[in-house]
Design an enzyme around this catalytic site. Sequence first.
Site, PDB file in Angstrom:
ATOM      1  N   ASP A  24       0.788  -1.249   0.000  1.00 35.61           N
ATOM      2  CA  ASP A  24       0.000   0.000   0.000  1.00 35.61           C
ATOM      3  C   ASP A  24       0.817   1.295   0.000  1.00 35.61           C
ATOM      4  O   ASP A  24       0.535   2.219   0.791  1.00 35.61           O
ATOM      5  CB  ASP A  24      -0.964   0.010   1.196  1.00 35.61           C
ATOM      6  N   ASP A  66      -4.468  -0.772  -1.925  1.00 35.23           N
ATOM      7  CA  ASP A  66      -5.777  -0.553  -1.304  1.00 35.23           C
ATOM      8  C   ASP A  66      -6.683   0.039  -2.392  1.00 35.23           C
ATOM      9  O   ASP A  66      -6.302   1.023  -3.054  1.00 35.23           O
ATOM     10  CB  ASP A  66      -5.592   0.435  -0.137  1.00 35.23           C
ATOM     11  N   HIS A  68     -10.584   0.869  -2.842  1.00 35.76           N
ATOM     12  CA  HIS A  68     -11.947   0.919  -2.321  1.00 35.76           C
ATOM     13  C   HIS A  68     -12.946   1.476  -3.326  1.00 35.76           C
ATOM     14  O   HIS A  68     -12.612   2.328  -4.153  1.00 35.76           O
ATOM     15  CB  HIS A  68     -12.001   1.792  -1.070  1.00 35.76           C
ATOM     16  N   HIS A  72     -17.285   3.377   0.426  1.00 34.60           N
ATOM     17  CA  HIS A  72     -16.926   2.106   1.068  1.00 34.60           C
ATOM     18  C   HIS A  72     -17.303   2.165   2.551  1.00 34.60           C
ATOM     19  O   HIS A  72     -17.177   3.214   3.190  1.00 34.60           O
ATOM     20  CB  HIS A  72     -15.420   1.850   0.918  1.00 34.60           C
ATOM     21  N   HIS A 101     -10.539   7.205   1.300  1.00 28.03           N
ATOM     22  CA  HIS A 101      -9.156   7.060   0.810  1.00 28.03           C
ATOM     23  C   HIS A 101      -9.089   5.962  -0.237  1.00 28.03           C
ATOM     24  O   HIS A 101      -9.934   5.064  -0.263  1.00 28.03           O
ATOM     25  CB  HIS A 101      -8.205   6.743   1.978  1.00 28.03           C
ATOM     26  N   LYS A 126      -7.019  -4.889  -3.191  1.00 23.68           N
ATOM     27  CA  LYS A 126      -7.829  -5.394  -2.065  1.00 23.68           C
ATOM     28  C   LYS A 126      -8.697  -4.272  -1.521  1.00 23.68           C
ATOM     29  O   LYS A 126      -8.393  -3.096  -1.724  1.00 23.68           O
ATOM     30  CB  LYS A 126      -6.907  -5.918  -0.956  1.00 23.68           C
ATOM     31  N   CYS A 171      -2.166  -2.597   7.454  1.00 27.34           N
ATOM     32  CA  CYS A 171      -2.071  -3.534   6.334  1.00 27.34           C
ATOM     33  C   CYS A 171      -0.782  -4.346   6.328  1.00 27.34           C
ATOM     34  O   CYS A 171      -0.795  -5.503   5.910  1.00 27.34           O
ATOM     35  CB  CYS A 171      -2.310  -2.791   5.031  1.00 27.34           C
TER      36      CYS A 171
HETATM   37  C1  VGL Z   1      -4.742   0.899   5.612  1.00 29.86           C
HETATM   38  C2  VGL Z   1      -6.344   1.741   7.006  1.00 29.86           C
HETATM   39  C3  VGL Z   1      -7.278   1.670   6.005  1.00 29.86           C
HETATM   40  C4  VGL Z   1      -3.309   0.471   5.413  1.00 29.86           C
HETATM   41  C5  VGL Z   1      -5.665   0.793   4.600  1.00 29.86           C
HETATM   42  O1  VGL Z   1      -2.860   0.405   4.249  1.00 29.86           O
HETATM   43  O2  VGL Z   1      -2.629   0.195   6.416  1.00 29.86           O
HETATM   44  N1  VGL Z   1      -5.091   1.353   6.817  1.00 29.86           N
HETATM   45  N2  VGL Z   1      -6.929   1.203   4.802  1.00 29.86           N
HETATM   46 ZN    ZN Z   2      -8.256   1.232   3.218  1.00 27.76          ZN
END
Ligand code: VGL
Ligand code: ZN
Length: 234
Positions: A24, A66, A68, A72, A101, A126, A171
Amino acid sequence: MELTDIQHKKGVTPREGDGLIVVDMQNDFMPGGALAVDNGDTIVPGINNLMKRFNEQNLPVIFTQDWHTENHKSFASAHEGKEPNDPHEEPGIGPVLWPDHCVQGSEGAEFHPDLKTAYAQAIIRKGYNQNRDSYSGFLENDHKTETGLDGYLQSRDISRIFVCGLALDYCVFFTAADGAGKGYEVQYITDLTMPVGSPEDSVSNALETMQEKGVEFVKSDAIIFDKNSKVKAV
Ligand code: VGL
Ligand code: ZN
């Protein structure tokens, strides 16, 4: 528990069967982004350097992204009267709600512009199921639904994974923990990650859980490459 309490391995040499998972590294997690991780951008050069060395040894680099939907369910904006970082427990969502995000196709969902994406042989997206989050690169937050990463790694005969990226307590943590749970040897690169830090105990909880699951901790300068163990190009 903090990172400074963690015992690190003295050294580890990448070998055939290893893969590097970069989690991510997207604009929204960088300073100025929608879900900014403090100093998230400072790890880009170190990750580029490590990816280069994996590449030189013919060892695979895999990204997660990430990804979404708009509205979401992990977003505070999808819940009336809720703000980002508000506690929220619901199957597949939480322990807190997030700002909007990494919406599919948005600039915030793109990788950091300095990240050398050409090194990645695969990108696993994901978090695209509307009603369920996916912190882990392996499993969605129902801890059942596969993203495909496990199948990918198995089909490439990868048994040991090095993990880095954002965020330490979400993550990267869940990717490392699920990897260990699935029987991979997991090397967590502690200087190539940064935490979100919400809620307050997220970092200590992540570190303790990973220790219990047998994840090993290593600093990037203790990853020592051996030219003689370079995997032969096919
Ligand atoms: C993440 C919070 C929400 C991450 C992703 O990449 O750690 N944290 N979405
Ligand atoms: Zn996220």
